[in-house]
Design an enzyme around this catalytic site. Structure first.
Site, mmCIF file in Angstrom:
data_model
loop_
_atom_site.group_PDB
_atom_site.id
_atom_site.type_symbol
_atom_site.label_atom_id
_atom_site.label_comp_id
_atom_site.label_asym_id
_atom_site.label_seq_id
_atom_site.Cartn_x
_atom_site.Cartn_y
_atom_site.Cartn_z
ATOM 1 N N ASN A 205 0.853 -1.185 0.000
ATOM 2 C CA ASN A 205 0.000 0.000 0.000
ATOM 3 C C ASN A 205 0.892 1.239 0.000
ATOM 4 O O ASN A 205 1.517 1.564 1.007
ATOM 5 C CB ASN A 205 -0.895 -0.004 1.242
ATOM 6 N N ARG B 27 13.264 32.512 -31.522
ATOM 7 C CA ARG B 27 13.034 33.704 -30.707
ATOM 8 C C ARG B 27 12.367 33.377 -29.370
ATOM 9 O O ARG B 27 12.603 34.052 -28.361
ATOM 10 C CB ARG B 27 12.161 34.686 -31.493
#
Length: 523
Positions: free
Chosen positions: A197, A284
């Site tokens: 778990n 750019r």
């Protein structure tokens, strides 16, 4: 190996977990932590003795939570849960991820709220230190109630079942026991549930995603800078004056690094007064696009480090008087962040493909169409971009968020699940594709460089160009480019380009550091 990491006490990071997995650091259990674990274990034993119903200790699991289990049956229950939940399918996960799962599980158990026994943790430590790595199928977890199936397979060897990779061979655990003299661990109440778990399958994948995405981002900045030089783009979009007006951390970090890489370049100086006003977005907007992906990386890092130092099983044993059945096993916090990181990775490949396409157009002065002078009889680098287009498209299909889905399980008891396990696996697939795209951009940027000679680049990029040429020669005619691509992929995966960058920057005292450098590192 001189440095130690104390499980349950020291702060675990992704970088530290990787170092433990690689054997660079030894993980230990201190005496103080050992005592804390034993004290918490005693609480569980007391619960069993008193017979008070506590989920997973003396009750069944999931929809069977109302079924009481007798004191005599509590141990059998723990062995049964490992077997019944080992339902994984598919190819085994990478052994490094399986090893990370064990490391992360010990860190969680060593916090002393899981009711685990010290001897059980010591056996997991043995597997890590002796590199006896369990075989774990990649499919079967829905990322809530813990990564039940993969964690069950991971810990089957504790009870003498399953298979491991040991001394470069895949063998059964029975063969491992025969070879080493080990015997099965006798799991006590709550221990089987504590082992399976938790979110360690998701978290281990997230550790790998964090590391791989970091490397891809670093490569993308370097290769993007090379492409700016090859195509004689402008350095102005990387000025700090611009990014201080929109101060996202990732943007500033990327812009500063790229500008530093371009420093001292004869190629950039050569066109400082040219007539071009601005470059296409793929050049750019590198700070904005790479920067956004870096911000996503930072978000994953922040959440992952919380998870690595948390208790993620259920129920949680606080003390003698308080046991809480909650939902800390639920993978949603990492599931959503992994989906975000997956998209961030895909976008790095997407803009890289656009720069490759840009390099082939022949619109940059001096750079021929398809990056080759004699085309017609030769196709040049045309078809390499087909490959990056295919990879970029595949990645877009993989970007659908796994965490957007939920299929109820456990007869409706577990009616919302995270699917973070799928998101983690998917993100790694995307990153593998991005590595290939970046490798092809490296080849095209290096080819474009050739047409700028005799002008020189900045010292770092010039050195990288020279190195690439020792591995992949200049192409003046067609050849089997798949061979070049494979060499490029190898350079990306083994971080050759990053190593060269670090070496030259130190030697030449060329700082690529930014105000956010520490945040954007995997420690």
């Amino acid at each position: 190996m001189s440095q130690h990491f104390s499980y349950g006490e020291d702060y675990l990071t992704a970088g530290m977990a990787i170092k433990i997995a690689q054997g660079e650091i030894k993980g230990i259990i201190s005496e103080a932590t050992r005592n804390k674990i034993q004290k918490n274990r005693q609480v569980v034993d007391n619960i069993v003795e008193k017979g008070q119903p506590v989920y997973g200790i003396n009750t069944g699991f999931g929809p069977l939570c109302t079924t009481k289990i007798t004191k005599e049956e509590t141990k059998i229950l723990q062995s049964n849960i490992l077997q019944s939940h080992s339902v994984g399918v598919g190819e085994p996960i990478d052994r490094q991820i399986a090893k990370l799962m064990m490391i992360l599980k010990i860190q969680s158990l060593a916090k002393g709220h899981s009711g685990i026994a010290v001897k059980t943790i010591e056996r997991i430590l043995w597997h890590i230190e002796n590199d006896a790595i369990p075989i774990v199928p990649c499919q079967g977890s829905v990322g809530a109630s813990g990564d039940l199936a993969p964690l069950s397979h991971l810990f089957l060897p504790l009870i003498g079942l399953g298979k491991v990779i040991y001394q470069q061979k895949t063998i059964t655990t029975k063969e491992l026991f025969k070879h080493t003299g080990l015997t099965p661990v006798d799991l006590g109440p709550k221990e089987g549930l504590a082992l399976i778990n938790g979110t360690q399958f998701i978290a281990a994948h997230a550790v790998q995603v964090l590391s791989k995405l970091h490397n891809c981002l670093s490569h993308a900045d370097i290769i993007g800078a090379m492409m700016i030089e090859g195509l004689q783009g402008s350095v102005k979009p990387f000025y700090k004056e611009l990014h201080q007006l929109r101060p996202f951390k990732g943007n500033i970090h990327t812009a500063t690094r790229v500008k530093s890489l371009l420093k001292g370049s004869e190629i950039m100086e050569d066109h400082i007064d040219c007539d071009r006003v601005q470059d296409p977005y793929s050049l750019r907007c590198i700070p904005q696009v790479h920067g956004a992906s870096r911000n996503a990386w930072l978000h994953l890092k922040e959440l992952l480090e919380i998870e690595l130092n948390s208790v993620t099983d259920n129920p949680i044993i606080i003390d003698e008087n308080l046991t809480i059945s909650g939902g800390s096993f639920h993978g949603q916090p990492l599931a959503m962040a992994l989906d975000y990181a997956c998209l961030a990775a895909s976008e790095i490949g997407n803009i890289s493909d656009r720069r490759i396409y840009l390099a082939l157009e022949g619109n940059s002065p001096g750079v021929p169409k398809l990056l080759m002078e004699d085309t017609g009889i030769n196709s040049g680098y045309m078809i390499l971009q087909y490959t990056t287009a295919a990879l970029a498209s595949e990645n877009k299909g993989l970007c659908f968020p796994s965490s957007a889905d939920s299929i109820p399980t456990s007869l409706g008891q577990e009616d919302h699940v995270s699917m973070g396990s799928i998101g983690g696996r998917k993100a790694l697939r995307v990153l593998e594709n991005v590595e290939k795209i970046l490798a092809i951009e490296l080849l095209t940027a290096t080819q474009a460089f050739e047409f700028r000679k005799p002008l020189k680049s900045g010292k770092i990029l010039d050195e990288i160009h020279k190195y690439v040429r020792t591995v992949v020669p200049f192409a003046d005619k067609d050849r089997v480019f798949a061979d070049d691509i494979e060499k490029g992929i190898e350079m990306i995966k083994d971080n050759t380009i990053i190593h060269i960058t670090d070496k030259i920057s130190k030697r030449e005292k060329l700082s690529l550091e930014t105000q956010y450098s520490n945040e954007f590192e995997v420690y």
